[in-house]
Motif scaffolding. Structure first.
Motif, PDB file in Angstrom:
ATOM      1  N   ALA A 118      22.996 -31.403 -69.431  1.00  6.35           N
ATOM      2  CA  ALA A 118      23.701 -30.123 -69.524  1.00  6.35           C
ATOM      3  C   ALA A 118      23.369 -29.208 -68.354  1.00  6.35           C
ATOM      4  CB  ALA A 118      23.371 -29.437 -70.848  1.00  6.35           C
ATOM      5  N   ALA A 119      22.088 -29.049 -68.064  1.00  4.81           N
ATOM      6  CA  ALA A 119      21.679 -28.139 -66.986  1.00  4.81           C
ATOM      7  C   ALA A 119      22.168 -28.638 -65.633  1.00  4.81           C
ATOM      8  CB  ALA A 119      20.162 -27.988 -66.986  1.00  4.81           C
ATOM      9  N   VAL A 120      22.114 -29.944 -65.407  1.00  8.65           N
ATOM     10  CA  VAL A 120      22.565 -30.518 -64.132  1.00  8.65           C
ATOM     11  C   VAL A 120      24.051 -30.264 -63.926  1.00  8.65           C
ATOM     12  CG1 VAL A 120      22.892 -32.676 -62.879  1.00  8.65           C
ATOM     13  CG2 VAL A 120      20.759 -32.278 -64.117  1.00  8.65           C
ATOM     14  N   ALA A 133      16.676 -35.016 -72.450  1.00 11.45           N
ATOM     15  CA  ALA A 133      16.940 -34.121 -73.581  1.00 11.45           C
ATOM     16  C   ALA A 133      16.029 -34.554 -74.711  1.00 11.45           C
ATOM     17  CB  ALA A 133      18.404 -34.176 -74.021  1.00 11.45           C
ATOM     18  N   ARG A 138      20.837 -26.693 -77.543  1.00 15.42           N
ATOM     19  CA  ARG A 138      20.794 -26.861 -76.091  1.00 15.42           C
ATOM     20  C   ARG A 138      19.779 -27.934 -75.675  1.00 15.42           C
ATOM     21  NH1 ARG A 138      23.003 -23.339 -72.318  1.00 15.42           N
ATOM     22  NH2 ARG A 138      23.507 -21.958 -74.076  1.00 15.42           N
ATOM     23  N   LEU A 171      29.153 -25.025 -71.980  1.00 14.76           N
ATOM     24  CA  LEU A 171      28.134 -25.575 -72.870  1.00 14.76           C
ATOM     25  C   LEU A 171      28.212 -24.850 -74.200  1.00 14.76           C
ATOM     26  CD1 LEU A 171      25.116 -25.882 -70.414  1.00 14.76           C
ATOM     27  CD2 LEU A 171      26.866 -27.600 -70.952  1.00 14.76           C
ATOM     28  N   ARG A 209      25.972 -27.961 -65.354  1.00 16.04           N
ATOM     29  CA  ARG A 209      26.268 -26.539 -65.207  1.00 16.04           C
ATOM     30  C   ARG A 209      25.850 -26.040 -63.824  1.00 16.04           C
ATOM     31  NH1 ARG A 209      27.627 -22.353 -68.749  1.00 16.04           N
ATOM     32  NH2 ARG A 209      28.325 -20.671 -67.393  1.00 16.04           N
ATOM     33  N   ARG A 210      24.729 -26.514 -63.350  1.00 13.73           N
ATOM     34  CA  ARG A 210      24.247 -26.099 -62.038  1.00 13.73           C
ATOM     35  C   ARG A 210      25.191 -26.576 -60.926  1.00 13.73           C
ATOM     36  NH1 ARG A 210      19.424 -27.459 -62.862  1.00 13.73           N
ATOM     37  NH2 ARG A 210      19.470 -29.557 -62.004  1.00 13.73           N
TER      38      ARG A 210
END
Length: 316
Positions: free
Chosen positions: A153-155, A19, A147, A166, A157-158
């Motif tokens: 975060a992306a990991v 990030a 964001r 988020l 959510r995926r």
């Protein structure tokens, strides 16, 4: 956790930007051997040089004994630890590590609500994985300034889809804690992040059944504001008695008397200086002990806490 590290030298095996201003750093033994076991919520102490010792939550896979993963957010207005970590912990560098230790353990339950703010996601991430593996009913609400600043975060959510909410502040505003928390409902709430977030969650959960809310702070919650007086502290194992004047931490007075004490944050947040109390009544000013532990009065964090009685007897 068994076989904790006691200042062992580990090697930076990986470093990834996860990030804006946050790097994930993987630490391994120089010989590639197994590292100590740990459980979600655990942290390690890193000796960063220049007398700086800092705590970082483990955010990887407890089943992976080859690597300890931490994530460090660079704090320009901090005390220098994050800057040193970002500058010095490059791939191939070595760093002395203590731990792991867990002062924020995940209690077994059927339902969880995880609330993370900013870098507070680090201890929460392995908790989410553990709750999911156990078949628990859980939800993660993760807030951040934007964001791009939200590590993992992306990991998350995926992997978990809509079970992860988020909430970047620049897109959704402040977290709707009243709507999120509601009533206790037989679930456990785990929260880590900025002090303002933790205080708001604590205020909402006042009156909930004991043990419903679990928090971990990265900064101290502050003292009681009560006037201080000189206290007498007997060190039972050392055969010494020291006088601790107003404004002086017990830890400092004990060290100045020539009695070494293992310590780290000196802010009442890490638990390194936790000391058994054999006599007297502590006045707890830390941000770590539970209400039950405070009421028992048999341990205290001597870096910030003082006494409600004129004399304390400590196992030092």
């Amino acid at each position: 956790m068994t076989g904790a590290l006691t200042g062992s030298e580990l090697v930076v095996a990986s470093r990834d930007q996860v990030a804006a201003e946050v790097v994930a750093i993987g630490l391994r033994r120089p010989d590639g051997g197994d590292l100590p076991e740990w459980t979600p919520g655990a942290h390690v102490d890193l000796e960063l040089g220049g007398g700086l010792l800092r705590q970082y939550s483990l955010c990887g896979d407890p089943g992976d004994r080859s690597t300890l993963l931490i994530a460090v957010q660079r704090e320009p207005a901090g005390r220098g630890g994050s800057r040193l970590a970002h500058e010095r912990l490059t791939v191939g560098a070595t760093v002395r590590v203590r731990g792991p230790r867990n002062t924020f353990p995940l209690v077994a339950a059927r339902r969880y609500l995880f609330v993370a703010g900013g870098i507070g996601i680090t201890p929460i991430r392995p908790m989410v994985d553990a709750a999911d593996a156990a078949g628990a009913d859980w939800r993660l609400v993760y807030g951040g300034r934007a964001r791009a600043t939200m590590a993992f975060a992306a990991v998350l959510r995926r992997r978990y889809g809509d079970r992860v909410s988020l909430c970047p502040q620049d897109e959704t505003g402040l977290l709707d804690l009243a709507g999120l928390l509601g009533e206790p409902g037989g679930r456990l709430v785990y929260c880590c992040g900025p002090e303002a977030l933790i205080r708001a969650v604590e205020e909402h959960c006042q009156g909930w059944p004991p043990g419903s809310l679990h928090v971990e702070r990265f900064t101290p919650a502050g003292d009681t504001g009560e006037a201080e007086t000189t206290i007498e502290v007997e060190l039972a194992l050392s055969g010494r008695t020291v006088l601790v004047p107003p404004g002086t931490p017990i830890l400092r007075a004990v060290e100045e008397a020539g009695v070494p004490v293992l310590s780290s944050c000196r802010e009442g947040t890490c638990g390194t200086c936790e000391t058994p109390v054999l006599g007297g009544v502590p006045e707890h000013r830390d941000s770590l002990l539970t209400e039950q532990e405070r009421a028992a009065g048999d341990v205290m964090l001597i870096c910030v806490s003082r006494a409600r009685t004129p004399r304390l007897v400590l196992e030092l």
